[in-house]
Design a protein around this motif. Structure first.
Motif: not given
Length: 204
Positions: A77-91
């Motif tokens: 998704x445009x605007x989401x990098x690995x760090x952002x994806x990790x934060x979402x998955x950490x939920x």
């Protein structure tokens, strides 16, 4: 590209775990490293994704193939990098995230660090109707909580300190963490449990 690595959990930190495979220690970034606390010293399989950019080479790891698939969809998704994806998955609640995407709940999605209204809208446009293979039949227990028998924190609340460091690494600000810290410090939990509880409070 590495599909997975099978090895012994040698080290657990706020951002990554170290997996020893035949004498080679692989530093693997994970959404919540402390879910592996109960498996330290034991052999596990961790599903990996190698991220290559001109200025970085990183290895990301996940407990399940479904979690890895979700990561790959998120970074697409445009605007989401690995760090952002990790934060979402950490939920740790993939069904809630998928439900938010399917129901176009932008307000819920913008609570993740680095996700603004534009990125939340892009998530919905790119992923709505395309996540059935990640969570078949909307089963809520794909990323089940690992049974954790690590000892309770000491008098200095080391477990909470580790959890706050991990949350900072995911992108949460000091101001956000100070709001939830009093509620967390009143309970006795392991590091992994602190992280999950903090994320629930942050998402309200």
């Amino acid at each position: 590209m590495y599909e997975y690595i099978k090895g012994t959990v040698e080290h657990i930190g706020p951002e990554y775990v170290v997996i020893d495979n035949r004498g080679v220690g692989y530093q693997i970034l994970t959404p919540n490293p402390f879910v592996f606390s109960s498996k330290k010293g034991n052999e596990i399989i961790i599903y990996t994704y190698q991220h290559v950019r001109e200025d970085i080479l990183a290895l990301y790891g996940f407990e399940s193939m479904e979690e890895k698939m979700m990561f790959r969809k998120l970074i697409g998704v445009s605007g989401i990098g690995p760090k952002g994806a990790m934060a979402i998955l950490a939920f740790g609640e993939p069904v809630q995230v998928i439900r938010a995407i399917e129901n176009e709940e932008e307000k819920f999605l913008t609570k993740f660090p680095g996700v603004g209204k534009k990125t939340a809208r892009q998530m919905i446009l790119d992923l709505k109707g395309k996540l059935q293979d990640v969570v078949p039949n909307n089963t809520p227990d794909l990323f089940t909580e690992v049974s954790n028998e690590e000892p309770l924190f000491d008098s200095n609340n080391h477990a909470l300190e580790e959890a706050l460091l991990a949350l900072t690494a995911l992108g949460y600000s000091e101001r956000e963490l100070k709001k939830v810290e009093p509620k967390l410090s009143s309970e006795v939990m392991t590091t992994d449990q602190y992280i999950k509880q903090a994320l629930k409070l942050l998402m309200r």
